[in-house]
Scaffold this active site. Sequence first.
Site, PDB file in Angstrom:
ATOM      1  N   GLU A   1       0.818  -1.215   0.000  1.00  0.00           N
ATOM      2  CA  GLU A   1       0.000   0.000   0.000  1.00  0.00           C
ATOM      3  C   GLU A   1       0.850   1.262   0.000  1.00  0.00           C
ATOM      4  O   GLU A   1       0.531   2.238  -0.676  1.00  0.00           O
ATOM      5  CB  GLU A   1      -0.956   0.004   1.194  1.00  0.00           C
ATOM      6  CG  GLU A   1      -2.020  -1.080   1.139  1.00  0.00           C
ATOM      7  CD  GLU A   1      -2.890  -1.012  -0.108  1.00  0.00           C
ATOM      8  OE1 GLU A   1      -2.942   0.055  -0.751  1.00  0.00           O
ATOM      9  OE2 GLU A   1      -3.510  -2.033  -0.440  1.00  0.00           O
TER      10      GLU A   1
ATOM     11  N   LEU B   1      11.521   5.861  -7.256  1.00  0.00           N
ATOM     12  CA  LEU B   1      10.083   5.690  -7.046  1.00  0.00           C
ATOM     13  C   LEU B   1       9.385   6.984  -6.656  1.00  0.00           C
ATOM     14  O   LEU B   1       8.177   7.132  -6.833  1.00  0.00           O
ATOM     15  CB  LEU B   1       9.840   4.621  -5.969  1.00  0.00           C
ATOM     16  CG  LEU B   1       8.449   4.000  -5.894  1.00  0.00           C
ATOM     17  CD1 LEU B   1       8.002   3.469  -7.250  1.00  0.00           C
ATOM     18  CD2 LEU B   1       8.427   2.879  -4.869  1.00  0.00           C
TER      19      LEU B   1
ATOM     20  N   TYR C   1      -6.469   5.949   4.300  1.00  0.00           N
ATOM     21  CA  TYR C   1      -6.548   4.953   3.233  1.00  0.00           C
ATOM     22  C   TYR C   1      -5.747   3.706   3.581  1.00  0.00           C
ATOM     23  O   TYR C   1      -6.250   2.576   3.529  1.00  0.00           O
ATOM     24  CB  TYR C   1      -6.055   5.527   1.886  1.00  0.00           C
ATOM     25  CG  TYR C   1      -5.821   4.413   0.914  1.00  0.00           C
ATOM     26  CD1 TYR C   1      -6.889   3.869   0.217  1.00  0.00           C
ATOM     27  CD2 TYR C   1      -4.561   3.820   0.781  1.00  0.00           C
ATOM     28  CE1 TYR C   1      -6.714   2.786  -0.621  1.00  0.00           C
ATOM     29  CE2 TYR C   1      -4.377   2.731  -0.040  1.00  0.00           C
ATOM     30  CZ  TYR C   1      -5.446   2.217  -0.741  1.00  0.00           C
ATOM     31  OH  TYR C   1      -5.280   1.126  -1.534  1.00  0.00           O
TER      32      TYR C   1
ATOM     33  N   ASP D   1      -9.643   5.558  -2.368  1.00  0.00           N
ATOM     34  CA  ASP D   1      -8.487   6.060  -3.124  1.00  0.00           C
ATOM     35  C   ASP D   1      -9.013   6.827  -4.333  1.00  0.00           C
ATOM     36  O   ASP D   1     -10.200   7.122  -4.429  1.00  0.00           O
ATOM     37  CB  ASP D   1      -7.608   4.888  -3.564  1.00  0.00           C
ATOM     38  CG  ASP D   1      -8.263   4.097  -4.677  1.00  0.00           C
ATOM     39  OD1 ASP D   1      -9.511   4.004  -4.674  1.00  0.00           O
ATOM     40  OD2 ASP D   1      -7.555   3.594  -5.562  1.00  0.00           O
TER      41      ASP D   1
ATOM     42  N   CYS E   1     -18.429   2.567 -20.353  1.00  0.00           N
ATOM     43  CA  CYS E   1     -19.808   2.486 -19.874  1.00  0.00           C
ATOM     44  C   CYS E   1     -20.615   1.421 -20.619  1.00  0.00           C
ATOM     45  O   CYS E   1     -21.582   0.876 -20.079  1.00  0.00           O
ATOM     46  CB  CYS E   1     -20.501   3.842 -19.989  1.00  0.00           C
ATOM     47  SG  CYS E   1     -19.698   5.147 -19.019  1.00  0.00           S
TER      48      CYS E   1
END
Length: 349
Positions: free
Chosen positions: A34, A77, A117, A135, A196
């Site tokens: 995470e 990163l 989160y 998120d 969609c």
Amino acid sequence: MSSFSKTLLQWYRLNKRNMPWVGETDPYKVWLSEVILQQTRVEQGTAYYLDFIKHYPTVQHLAKASANEVMKRWEGLGYYSRARNMHATANVITQQLKGVFPDTPEGLQSLKGIGKYTANAILAYAYHKPYAVTDGNVLRILSRYQGITIPVNTPAGKKMVEALADRLLDKQLPHTYNQALMDFGSLVCTPRNPDCGNCPFRRSCYAFNHEMTAILPQKEKKRAAKTRYFNFFVMKSGNKVLIMPRHAADIWKALWQFPLIETAEEATLQDIQRSNVYKDWKLGKVQWEEAGTFKQQLTHRRLICRFFTGEIKTTPEIDGMQELVNRKEMERFAFPGVIRDFMKGKLYF
DNA sequence: AATTCGGGGCT
DNA sequence: AGCCCAGAATT
């Protein structure tokens, strides 16, 4: 199970993404994944995750590693406070919490680098507790689904979506449900051109039925990026070069760099040499060579980085720690991407 | 409530 | 060039 969850999980059974941390229940590995994925694409973070669990299979391994080594492993990163906080938290968990991760939102959020989160993600994935994650995917999906027009990047908008996320959460299968919702956001309810036509929520989605998918989620504009001018001085002494860590509360904290003079705008070498910072280095006469300019565009900064190389005869008087290293020794240190670019580009010493 | 912290991919 | 990405911390 709500009908929302039933529809979602049905979609998930046929469309789930296969990622190394899916189904993981070790709170250490959930936490690691995470943190690595905060504001980071799955494709970018996966290799780092695998590298970290390979070298640090447990929180104790991570805690035992040196800060420099962790930073080196994080190199490239971005958002380096994540690595610093993660390392500090690994030590807190190892030494103060006897290696056991908290299993409450308060306990988790009291740790550095763990916000709402990440805490909820650990609670759901590792402990299968009924906490909903919110998120970027969830903000987008639910603001469209419910037609929430308050900007989601404001506290009020985020709260609104979080309340809805809590209501829709499948409390029996929070881990599967949360993972499914994020996969759905990544694969169907995408930022641009959502699919969609293949969306199982089409009939009940507010945005689809009101032709608002293109304008939701609403977001407040961010300010334009400012430009910063970095002038790096690559001080060579034989086959060695001087590097130093960045320590200020600023970009790239704890990464390494060459001695730097920042200017408010583009400056000539002569201008820089007349500055007090340069004079205080007391280098005497050095023949500087212009060695390249590298630009880097960040989310809220535009960096213009110039590099000057020169042979120094005396040790400069620069505040803070310094290391004189050769080319091989440099590889142990973590550098910002733009300095890596410079080092890659040419033989500089 | 607004700003800052990286880097990369996509349009 | 602008937006977005499994956000958090600071001011």
